[in-house]
Design a protein around this motif. Sequence first.
Motif, PDB file in Angstrom:
ATOM      1  N   GLY A 133      -5.542  -3.890  -6.081  1.00 12.72           N
ATOM      2  CA  GLY A 133      -5.550  -5.341  -6.102  1.00 12.72           C
ATOM      3  C   GLY A 133      -4.347  -5.928  -6.809  1.00 12.72           C
ATOM      4  O   GLY A 133      -3.209  -5.479  -6.639  1.00 12.72           O
ATOM      5  N   ALA A 134      -4.606  -6.919  -7.668  1.00  9.87           N
ATOM      6  CA  ALA A 134      -3.518  -7.635  -8.334  1.00  9.87           C
ATOM      7  C   ALA A 134      -2.694  -6.741  -9.242  1.00  9.87           C
ATOM      8  O   ALA A 134      -1.499  -6.974  -9.462  1.00  9.87           O
ATOM      9  N   GLU A 135      -3.287  -5.666  -9.780  1.00  8.50           N
ATOM     10  CA  GLU A 135      -2.547  -4.798 -10.687  1.00  8.50           C
ATOM     11  C   GLU A 135      -1.437  -4.032  -9.969  1.00  8.50           C
ATOM     12  O   GLU A 135      -0.513  -3.526 -10.622  1.00  8.50           O
ATOM     13  N   ALA A 166       0.845  -1.190   0.000  1.00  3.50           N
ATOM     14  CA  ALA A 166       0.000   0.000   0.000  1.00  3.50           C
ATOM     15  C   ALA A 166       0.882   1.242   0.000  1.00  3.50           C
ATOM     16  O   ALA A 166       2.029   1.201   0.450  1.00  3.50           O
ATOM     17  N   GLY A 167       0.330   2.342  -0.492  1.00  3.66           N
ATOM     18  CA  GLY A 167       1.071   3.593  -0.408  1.00  3.66           C
ATOM     19  C   GLY A 167       0.576   4.645  -1.375  1.00  3.66           C
ATOM     20  O   GLY A 167      -0.033   4.340  -2.403  1.00  3.66           O
ATOM     21  N   LEU A 168       0.825   5.908  -1.020  1.00  2.00           N
ATOM     22  CA  LEU A 168       0.533   7.055  -1.875  1.00  2.00           C
ATOM     23  C   LEU A 168       1.780   7.923  -1.932  1.00  2.00           C
ATOM     24  O   LEU A 168       2.452   8.098  -0.917  1.00  2.00           O
ATOM     25  N   TRP A 171       1.615 -12.366  -1.981  1.00  2.00           N
ATOM     26  CA  TRP A 171       1.511 -10.917  -2.125  1.00  2.00           C
ATOM     27  C   TRP A 171       0.073 -10.481  -2.367  1.00  2.00           C
ATOM     28  O   TRP A 171      -0.660 -11.110  -3.138  1.00  2.00           O
ATOM     29  N   HIS A 172      -0.321  -9.368  -1.744  1.00  2.00           N
ATOM     30  CA  HIS A 172      -1.666  -8.838  -1.902  1.00  2.00           C
ATOM     31  C   HIS A 172      -1.600  -7.316  -2.020  1.00  2.00           C
ATOM     32  O   HIS A 172      -1.180  -6.632  -1.082  1.00  2.00           O
ATOM     33  N   GLY A 173      -1.991  -6.801  -3.176  1.00  2.00           N
ATOM     34  CA  GLY A 173      -2.036  -5.353  -3.353  1.00  2.00           C
ATOM     35  C   GLY A 173      -3.304  -4.771  -2.767  1.00  2.00           C
ATOM     36  O   GLY A 173      -4.402  -5.305  -2.993  1.00  2.00           O
TER      37      GLY A 173
END
Length: 507
Positions: free
Chosen positions: A40-42, A16-18, A62-64
């Motif tokens: 998500g996956a992208e 995660a992140g911005l 891994w999980h986006g």
Amino acid sequence: MPRSRTAAARPVIAIAGLGIESSTFSPARTRAPAFHPSRGAEVLDRYPFLAPGEELREAADWHGALVGKSLPGGTVTADAWAELTDELIERLAALPRPDGLWYDIHGAMTVEGVDDAEAVLLERIRATVGPDVIVSTSMDLHGNVSRELVHGSDLITCYRMAPHEDHMETKERAVRNLVDLLVSGAPRPVKAWVPVPVLLAGEQTSTRIEPARSVYAAVAETEAVDGVIDAAIWVGYAWADEPRNRAAVVVTGSDRAAVSAGAERLAQGFWKARHDFGFVAPTGTFDGILDEALAGDRRPYFISDTGDNPTAGGAGDVTWGLTRLLARPEFRKDDGPTVVYASVPGPAAVETAVAAGVGATVTVTAGAEVDDRHAGPVTLTGVVHAVRHGDRDAETEVVVRVGSVYAILTKLRKPYHHEHDFTDLDLDPRGADIVIVKIGYLEPELFDMSVGWKMALTPGGVDQDLVRLGHHRIRRPMFPFDREMTDPDLSARPIPASDQPLSGDDE
């Protein structure tokens, strides 16, 4: 002491992140679509080292959640912040419970009504995933590192090169350190943070030249010490006015003495070099550099129009440079010295040029819709040289030739870093006499292409004259605002593990 953990053979890791650099000295505002969020996956598609079959991809599950990165710009609106962070937290909460989290940020995001935005978001993330999750944070070296951000991160690192040729290598290092820690089951690392009261522009701290080259060479030496996992120096982001903004050092590892000694050594090295930092290229006035370029035979001669650099947070639509360029008599004839100017946004001008088509003569007006403090909109009458659709940042680009000047106009602002940015528009930067780009230090492709280069100290939201900008909220004393300040306390501040309380205000 950090608590021991159980080793995870194949850990579950969320991402995660911005990220954005936000100039508070620009009137521009950044809204949610500018972040081009992946979900998500992208999210995994953003990172080559997490492609299927790669070692790190196979080392964890891994999980986006959500990762969004914006072109540097103005302050992020409160609405954009709420929209993006609420979605990020909602998506994170819906994922399988992670063992670790990679926090992929820039570190210089300013939000309306929010100080230290990345630390605030990390606090929300921790409240969602729980205190036992190991967090690895990766950043730009032009980010700002508060003690709260260090506390919320178990591992934290940043780029070691400016220009950022190691940006993907840094992200991979942050991920590898996280996976290694999770698989080993080792205790949370100890962390030492040293704030350094120096705030300099990136163009004054390029690792291409001394003293930054040597200052950053010491990072690898520190990291190689037994008991150290990672070492990092942040230059900080100079064009925001926030209390956290300054240089900083963080060292992480298993050996408290080695971590503290390494952090203090790096901080002292940065502080001692403060008077030696200079611009990465010769500087001058816009008109003076044009005169020099025309008088010499170095071709192509690059000029950095630095004050409105969109990759540092400038609004991108300051017309001061293009207006002065078009006023020069040398460029009024078609057979004058060839100049490429990149660029000025003008949505209406672009629409008119597209409708007219290549080869048509148009009169269009562009720029100064956001930042009109230094010059008003610029009107051009010329021939449409090229039209291009589909750019990620600009959306649509056109080139209008006025005399011997090829002016690039865009629907939305765009930085010009690569040779293909020009050749895609049927422009030949290598064959031009002068190429003017809204940029600070030249990115690698342009640097290698240039035969001559100077930085024009032009006005805008990322003015290189930091002292005259008018910072009011940074901690003082601060170099170079207080050039005769006494030596600061550069002792290492131990930061407790993220699952332990942070108390006091040891700044």
